[in-house]
Design a protein around this motif. Structure first.
Motif, short mmCIF file in Angstrom:
data_model
loop_
_atom_site.label_atom_id
_atom_site.label_comp_id
_atom_site.label_asym_id
_atom_site.label_seq_id
_atom_site.Cartn_x
_atom_site.Cartn_y
_atom_site.Cartn_z
N LEU A 184 -68.29 -18.81 -119.02
CA LEU A 184 -67.92 -19.45 -117.77
C LEU A 184 -67.14 -20.74 -118.04
CD1 LEU A 184 -67.99 -19.68 -114.71
CD2 LEU A 184 -70.27 -20.71 -114.90
N ARG A 187 -63.53 -20.04 -118.72
CA ARG A 187 -62.77 -19.77 -117.49
C ARG A 187 -62.48 -21.07 -116.73
NH1 ARG A 187 -66.73 -15.51 -114.97
NH2 ARG A 187 -65.73 -16.26 -113.07
N ILE A 188 -63.44 -21.98 -116.74
CA ILE A 188 -63.23 -23.27 -116.08
C ILE A 188 -62.15 -24.07 -116.80
CG2 ILE A 188 -64.31 -25.50 -115.57
CD1 ILE A 188 -66.94 -23.91 -115.13
N ASP A 191 -58.81 -22.86 -115.62
CA ASP A 191 -58.43 -23.32 -114.29
C ASP A 191 -58.22 -24.82 -114.23
OD1 ASP A 191 -58.22 -20.91 -112.99
OD2 ASP A 191 -60.33 -20.84 -112.41
N ALA A 214 -69.93 -25.67 -116.00
CA ALA A 214 -70.57 -24.36 -116.13
C ALA A 214 -72.08 -24.50 -116.07
CB ALA A 214 -70.14 -23.71 -117.44
N LEU A 217 -73.04 -25.11 -112.39
CA LEU A 217 -72.92 -23.92 -111.55
C LEU A 217 -74.01 -22.91 -111.83
CD1 LEU A 217 -69.03 -23.38 -111.64
CD2 LEU A 217 -70.40 -24.28 -109.75
N LEU A 271 -62.27 -25.28 -106.65
CA LEU A 271 -63.02 -24.07 -106.30
C LEU A 271 -63.30 -24.01 -104.80
CD1 LEU A 271 -65.57 -23.79 -109.25
CD2 LEU A 271 -63.29 -22.80 -109.03
N THR A 275 -62.37 -20.98 -102.28
CA THR A 275 -63.36 -20.24 -101.51
C THR A 275 -63.10 -20.32 -100.02
OG1 THR A 275 -64.83 -22.18 -101.57
CG2 THR A 275 -65.16 -20.49 -103.25
N GLN A 307 -62.59 -14.73 -109.21
CA GLN A 307 -63.43 -14.75 -110.39
C GLN A 307 -64.73 -15.53 -110.19
OE1 GLN A 307 -62.68 -13.22 -113.42
NE2 GLN A 307 -61.01 -12.27 -112.33
N TYR A 308 -64.85 -16.33 -109.14
CA TYR A 308 -66.01 -17.18 -108.97
C TYR A 308 -66.85 -16.72 -107.78
CZ TYR A 308 -63.75 -20.41 -112.20
OH TYR A 308 -63.15 -20.97 -113.30
N TYR A 310 -69.02 -18.08 -105.86
CA TYR A 310 -69.68 -19.21 -105.22
C TYR A 310 -69.06 -19.45 -103.86
CZ TYR A 310 -71.19 -19.92 -110.02
OH TYR A 310 -71.70 -19.72 -111.27
#
Length: 370
Positions: A184, A187-188, A191, A214, A217, A271, A275, A307-308, A310
C-alpha cells in the motif's frame, strides 16, 4: 557585451516558496482550476506511460518535472499536454528509456484524439504520423523540443533523479512492516507524484511518509490485521512514526513527525478528491507495470481503475483525528517581503543573453566549488 550569469539548481523548496511561486504563475486561474489541470496532466502522463510501457521511475520523474516547470512559467502560456510530453521526453533521457519525439507524439495523438486512434492500423493503437499533416507534426515536434529546453534550464541540466520507491521497500523491512502495508505504501508513493510533495521532501522522507499514511489507513477504524511473528502492527507503526524519538529513527533518517503529518494531509486530500468524484479524469491511478501480452486499450482501461477502497467521510474523520493530536508545524525561515523567485535567477530562463553557468548546488552549499 552581455554579462555572464550563474543559475543554481534548487532540488527542494519550502512550502511558503511553493505557495508563492504557484500563485505567481497561476494567473487568473483559481486554485481549483489549477489543481484540475495538474491532475489532468498527471493522468495524461500515466496513460502515455502505460501505453508505451515506461517504468514507474520514468513516469514519476516526468510528473515532478511538470510540477517544477510551472513554478517558473505561467500556466496561461502553455498547454498542459505540451509541457507534460516534453517533461516525459526529458525523463526518458534521465532514466535511459529514451524514445524519439515522433514516437511520443504518435502515442500522445492516440490519447488526445481517440477518433484517430480508432482508424489506426497499428496493433497498439498508435496514430500513423504519415497519415497526418506533416506541417502539424513538425510544428508539434519543434514545440516539444522548445519546451524541453526550458525544462532543462529549470533543472540546470542536472539529470540526477532519486526515487522513493526503493526506500519504501528497504524502510518497510527495517521497521518490520507487513507485506500488505509495504504494498500500500508503494502505491501511495506513486500517487504522491500527483502532488507537489516531490518538490518539498527528499525521497527517503517521501518513503517514510508513504509508510506512515499506509499505517494510518490500515489501522484507523479498521479491525486488527493478522501479523506474522516479528512484524509490527499498523497501529504500532503509525504511533512510532508519530512520536519524537530524538536519536531514534528521526536522527537516523533526518525526518521529523511533523514532515510525515504534512505529507499525510496532502495525500489524504488527494484521496478525498478522488473519492468524491471517482468518475473524473483527475482521479489518481496506480497501474502496475503493463503486460506486453495485453492489448494497449485493455492496459489503458486497467490503468484507470480505482485502487483505494476508502470513503470520503472516513478519510475526513482520519484528518480530524490527526489534527487533534498532531505536532506543531516545523519552524521554517519566514518568506518575508522578498520575491523568492529571485533566489533562483529565473527571470531570464529561456533567453539567450550572455554566458550562463548552470551549477548543481544552491549558493553557499558545501559542494559548491567555484
Amino acid at each position: 557585451m552581455p554579462a555572464s550569469s550563474s543559475r543554481y539548481y534548487h532540488p527542494y523548496f519550502t512550502p511558503a516558496e511553493i505557495e508563492y511561486l504557484s500563485e505567481k504563475q497561476r494567473g487568473k486561474q483559481s486554485v481549483t482550476q489549477e489543481e484540475k489541470v495538474r491532475q489532468s496532466a498527471c493522468t495524461f502522463l500515466e496513460t502515455i506511460g502505460a501505453r508505451v510501457g515506461f517504468p514507474r521511475r520514468t513516469i514519476a520523474t516526468a510528473q515532478a518535472l511538470y510540477h517544477r516547470f510551472h513554478l517558473f512559467f505561467p500556466r496561461k502560456d502553455f498547454q498542459y499536454h505540451d509541457v507534460a510530453l516534453a517533461a516525459l521526453y526529458v525523463s526518458t533521457k534521465e532514466h535511459d528509456t529514451l524514445k524519439k519525439p515522433r514516437e511520443l507524439l504518435a502515442v500522445s495523438y492516440s490519447v488526445r484524439f481517440p477518433e484517430l486512434a480508432a482508424k489506426s492500423k497499428n496493433p497498439g493503437g498508435e496514430v500513423d504520423l504519415d497519415t497526418m499533416d506533416p506541417a502539424l507534426v513538425e510544428n508539434d515536434r519543434q514545440r516539444l523540443l522548445a519546451v524541453e529546453r526550458l525544462i532543462l534550464e529549470t533543472i540546470c541540466f542536472n539529470f540526477t533523479a532519486r526515487m522513493p520507491f526503493p526506500y519504501v521497500i528497504k524502510l518497510g523491512k527495517e521497521f518490520k512492516a507487513s507485506k500488505k502495508l509495504i504494498k500500500l505504501a508503494w502505491r501511495i508513493a506513486i500517487d504522491s507524484y500527483r502532488t507537489l510533495l516531490p518538490l518539498i521532501y527528499p525521497p527517503h522522507t517521501m518513503a517514510l511518509g508513504s509508510i506512515f499514511v499506509a499505517a494510518l489507513l490500515l489501522s484507523f477504524e479498521q479491525p486488527p490485521s493478522p501479523k506474522r511473528d516479528g512484524e509490527i502492527s499498523s497501529a504500532e507503526l503509525a504511533k512510532t512514526l508519530n512520536t519524537h524519538t530524538g536519536r531514534g529513527w528521526e536522527g537516523r533518517y533526518h525526518t521529523r513527525p511533523e514532515d510525515l503529518e504534512d505529507f499525510a494531509h496532502t495525500i489524504l486530500d488527494l484521496l478525498i478528491q478522488y473519492t468524491q468524484n471517482p468518475s473524473a479524469n483527475t482521479s489518481p491511478s496506480t497501474p502496475s507495470s503493463p503486460s506486453p501480452n495485453l492489448p494497449t486499450r485493455d492496459r489503458h482501461y486497467a490503468a484507470q481503475q480505482p485502487q483505494y477502497p476508502y470513503k470520503a467521510d472516513q478519510l475526513i474523520r482520519l484528518k480530524i483525528a490527526m489534527r487533534e493530536t498532531e505536532h506543531l508545524p516545523r519552524r521554517r525561515k519566514p518568506l518575508g517581503n522578498a520575491d523568492p523567485s529571485a533566489l533562483y535567477n529565473n527571470d531570464k530562463i529561456g533567453q539567450n543573453e550572455g554566458t550562463v553557468r548552470f551549477l548543481f548546488f544552491p549558493p553557499g552549499f558545501e559542494g559548491d566549488v567555484v
